[in-house]
Design an enzyme around this catalytic site. Structure first.
Site, PDB file in Angstrom:
ATOM      1  N   ASN A   9       1.173  -0.980   0.028  1.00  0.00           N
ATOM      2  CA  ASN A   9      -0.010   0.113  -0.412  1.00  0.00           C
ATOM      3  C   ASN A   9       0.855   1.079   0.249  1.00  0.00           C
ATOM      4  OD1 ASN A   9      -1.104   2.459   0.756  1.00  0.00           O
ATOM      5  ND2 ASN A   9      -3.615   0.904   1.962  1.00  0.00           N
ATOM      6  N   HIS A  12       0.625   6.554   2.065  1.00  0.00           N
ATOM      7  CA  HIS A  12       1.904   7.093   2.221  1.00  0.00           C
ATOM      8  C   HIS A  12       3.270   7.773   1.852  1.00  0.00           C
ATOM      9  CE1 HIS A  12      -0.776   6.731   5.598  1.00  0.00           C
ATOM     10  NE2 HIS A  12      -1.573   5.479   5.461  1.00  0.00           N
ATOM     11  N   ARG A  20       3.920  18.739   1.072  1.00  0.00           N
ATOM     12  CA  ARG A  20       3.887  20.265   1.049  1.00  0.00           C
ATOM     13  C   ARG A  20       4.060  21.042  -0.513  1.00  0.00           C
ATOM     14  NH1 ARG A  20       9.861  22.014   1.742  1.00  0.00           N
ATOM     15  NH2 ARG A  20      10.561  21.883   4.079  1.00  0.00           N
ATOM     16  N   HIS A  45      -5.185   3.228  -1.626  1.00  0.00           N
ATOM     17  CA  HIS A  45      -7.342   4.120  -1.185  1.00  0.00           C
ATOM     18  C   HIS A  45      -7.462   5.218  -1.675  1.00  0.00           C
ATOM     19  CE1 HIS A  45      -9.612   4.705   2.728  1.00  0.00           C
ATOM     20  NE2 HIS A  45      -9.788   4.001   1.715  1.00  0.00           N
ATOM     21  N   ARG A  47      -9.247   7.994  -0.834  1.00  0.00           N
ATOM     22  CA  ARG A  47     -10.297   8.521  -0.310  1.00  0.00           C
ATOM     23  C   ARG A  47     -11.237   9.670  -0.538  1.00  0.00           C
ATOM     24  NH1 ARG A  47     -10.367   7.112   5.655  1.00  0.00           N
ATOM     25  NH2 ARG A  47      -8.846   5.786   6.657  1.00  0.00           N
ATOM     26  N   ARG A  51      -6.694  12.709   1.018  1.00  0.00           N
ATOM     27  CA  ARG A  51      -5.239  13.640   1.968  1.00  0.00           C
ATOM     28  C   ARG A  51      -4.344  12.791   1.724  1.00  0.00           C
ATOM     29  NH1 ARG A  51      -7.832  10.371   7.061  1.00  0.00           N
ATOM     30  NH2 ARG A  51      -9.207  10.782   6.920  1.00  0.00           N
ATOM     31  N   GLU A  72      -8.796   0.573  -2.929  1.00  0.00           N
ATOM     32  CA  GLU A  72      -9.800   0.982  -1.600  1.00  0.00           C
ATOM     33  C   GLU A  72     -10.430   1.504  -1.311  1.00  0.00           C
ATOM     34  OE1 GLU A  72      -6.707   0.846   1.309  1.00  0.00           O
ATOM     35  OE2 GLU A  72      -6.898  -1.658   1.558  1.00  0.00           O
ATOM     36  N   THR A 103      -7.959   3.652   8.853  1.00  0.00           N
ATOM     37  CA  THR A 103      -8.937   3.596   9.301  1.00  0.00           C
ATOM     38  C   THR A 103      -9.341   2.416  10.371  1.00  0.00           C
ATOM     39  OG1 THR A 103      -9.050   1.712   6.724  1.00  0.00           O
ATOM     40  CG2 THR A 103     -10.452   0.927   8.656  1.00  0.00           C
ATOM     41  N   GLU A 153     -10.926  -9.522   3.308  1.00  0.00           N
ATOM     42  CA  GLU A 153      -9.695  -8.252   3.925  1.00  0.00           C
ATOM     43  C   GLU A 153     -10.077  -8.528   5.279  1.00  0.00           C
ATOM     44  OE1 GLU A 153      -6.869  -5.990   1.899  1.00  0.00           O
ATOM     45  OE2 GLU A 153      -6.499  -5.076   4.240  1.00  0.00           O
ATOM     46  N   HIS A 193      -3.907  -4.071   8.273  1.00  0.00           N
ATOM     47  CA  HIS A 193      -3.873  -3.422   8.874  1.00  0.00           C
ATOM     48  C   HIS A 193      -3.277  -3.597   9.534  1.00  0.00           C
ATOM     49  CE1 HIS A 193      -5.670   0.359   8.993  1.00  0.00           C
ATOM     50  NE2 HIS A 193      -5.888   0.700  10.812  1.00  0.00           N
ATOM     51  N   GLY A 194      -1.762  -2.491  10.110  1.00  0.00           N
ATOM     52  CA  GLY A 194      -1.164  -2.527  10.685  1.00  0.00           C
ATOM     53  C   GLY A 194      -0.214  -3.322  11.223  1.00  0.00           C
ATOM     54  N   HIS A 216       1.908   1.162   5.569  1.00  0.00           N
ATOM     55  CA  HIS A 216       2.124   2.168   6.952  1.00  0.00           C
ATOM     56  C   HIS A 216       3.759   1.882   7.210  1.00  0.00           C
ATOM     57  CE1 HIS A 216       2.655   4.827   9.956  1.00  0.00           C
ATOM     58  NE2 HIS A 216       1.968   5.638   9.648  1.00  0.00           N
TER      59      HIS A 216
HETATM   60  C1  LIG Z   1      -8.060  -0.324   5.015  1.00  0.00           C
HETATM   61  C2  LIG Z   1      -6.837  -0.281   5.174  1.00  0.00           C
HETATM   62  O1  LIG Z   1      -6.817  -0.531   6.586  1.00  0.00           O
HETATM   63  C3  LIG Z   1      -5.955   0.107   5.176  1.00  0.00           C
HETATM   64  O2  LIG Z   1      -5.217  -0.160   4.009  1.00  0.00           O
HETATM   65  C4  LIG Z   1      -6.340   1.768   4.660  1.00  0.00           C
HETATM   66  O3  LIG Z   1      -5.591   2.293   3.693  1.00  0.00           O
HETATM   67  C5  LIG Z   1      -5.685   2.143   6.025  1.00  0.00           C
HETATM   68  O4  LIG Z   1      -5.968   4.163   5.948  1.00  0.00           O
HETATM   69  P1  LIG Z   1      -4.953   5.004   5.234  1.00  0.00           P
HETATM   70  O5  LIG Z   1      -3.775   4.292   4.047  1.00  0.00           O
HETATM   71  O6  LIG Z   1      -5.500   6.457   4.847  1.00  0.00           O
HETATM   72  O7  LIG Z   1      -4.595   4.969   6.839  1.00  0.00           O
HETATM   73  N1  LIG Z   2      -5.797  -2.897   3.773  1.00  0.00           N
HETATM   74  C1  LIG Z   2      -5.248  -2.189   4.294  1.00  0.00           C
HETATM   75  C2  LIG Z   2      -3.962  -1.816   3.678  1.00  0.00           C
HETATM   76  O1  LIG Z   2      -3.617  -2.256   2.840  1.00  0.00           O
HETATM   77  C3  LIG Z   2      -2.120  -1.041   4.416  1.00  0.00           C
HETATM   78  O2  LIG Z   2      -2.894  -1.103   5.561  1.00  0.00           O
HETATM   79  P1  LIG Z   2      -1.185  -0.170   6.846  1.00  0.00           P
HETATM   80  O3  LIG Z   2      -0.272  -1.123   6.079  1.00  0.00           O
HETATM   81  O4  LIG Z   2      -0.641   0.364   5.909  1.00  0.00           O
HETATM   82  O5  LIG Z   2      -1.878  -0.256   7.983  1.00  0.00           O
END
Ligand SMILES: CC(=O)[C@@H](O)[C@H](O)COP(=O)(O)O
Ligand SMILES: NCC(=O)COP(=O)(O)O
Length: 243
Positions: A9, A12, A20, A45, A47, A51, A72, A103, A153, A193-194, A216
């Site tokens: 993903n 970020h 900036r 994603h 959104r 953002r 997403e 999320t 998922e 996620h996470g 992330h």
């Molecule tokens: C759905 C999910 O868990 C993530 O993939 C989502 O993208 C989180 O949102 P942010 O990327 O905006 O943190």
């Molecule tokens: N659906 C989870 C994703 O795409 C990535 O989530 P994260 O690793 O950025 O928390």
């Protein structure tokens, strides 16, 4: 199942760019590096508040991604129209609250079954594979199985944010039970996620999981080690977990 796939993903990377309003770092460039380093797919994603990932990124990435795009999105008319035009290989339907930092939970499929079923039908009619981002909850899993989506998922956020070992083990047990239940209903099961370099292995070891979507932590590690190494290291940990 030996194979486990990594969806990177790149949201970020866009967060840093948008901080900036520059053209760099470009998520399009990030996707190419991630794929060369072993990503099996690219997750973005879009959104409602744009953002991080913006419409321009989705348009270009659809032409440049060599593996597959997992878009997403919230279950809104705006996003369904965009997805129908872009035709990503995958759409993952996620809940979205404008004020959320990230999320916060899974999609309530059971509470809006007709709406989700209509959305799945519209996306499937465009040849798009649909995944539903849900908690490891039997009622939600059963509703997902009835929705027409081929994938779910499982939301791993509570596992990732557990405050102690026993809480994390309880969340992992809940995920394992949910994955196996969903697999038994004929759903293909992803998770995300996470997830980080420190907590990914127990989840990756769950044999029925097809793909992990991770962003992330990879982008965070890339700040110090570079994106290619961050992706390769995560993929290696996942494959090690499968043995
Ligand atoms: C759905 C999910 O868990 C993530 O993939 C989502 O993208 C989180 O949102 P942010 O990327 O905006 O943190
Ligand atoms: N659906 C989870 C994703 O795409 C990535 O989530 P994260 O690793 O950025 O928390």
């Amino acid at each position: 199942m030996r194979d486990i796939f990594l969806g990177v993903n790149i949201d970020h990377v866009a967060t840093l760019r948008n901080a900036r309003g520059t053209a760099y770092p470009d998520p399009v460039h990030a996707a190419e590096i991630a794929e060369r380093a072993g990503a099996d797919g690219i997750t973005i994603h879009l959104r409602e508040d744009r953002r991080h990932i913006i419409d321009r990124d989705v348009e270009i990435l659809r032409q440049t991604i060599q593996t597959r795009m997992n878009l997403e999105m919230a279950v809104t008319e705006e996003m369904l129209v965009i997805a129908s035009r872009i035709k990503p290989q995958f759409c993952c339907l996620v809940p979205e609250k404008r004020e959320e930092l990230t999320t916060e939970g899974g999609l309530d499929v059971a509470g809006q079954q007709h709406k989700i079923r209509l959305a799945c039908g519209r996306l499937a009619a465009e040849g798009i594979e649909v995944s539903l981002f849900i908690d490891a909850d039997k009622r939600q899993i059963e509703a997902a199985a009835e929705s027409g989506a081929g994938y779910i998922e499982i939301h791993t956020g509570q596992y990732a944010e557990a405050h102690n070992e026993s809480e994390q083990q309880a969340e992992l047990a809940r995920i394992i039970e949910g994955v196996k239940y969903a697999h038994g209903l004929g759903l293909k099961v992803n998770a995300g996620h996470g997830l980080t370099y420190h907590n990914v292995k127990p989840v990756a070891a769950i044999a029925e999981i097809v793909e992990l979507n991770i962003g992330h932590a990879i982008v965070g590690r890339a700040v110090f080690d570079g994106l290619a190494k961050a992706v390769a290291d995560m993929k290696r940990l996942m494959l090690e977990a499968r043995g």
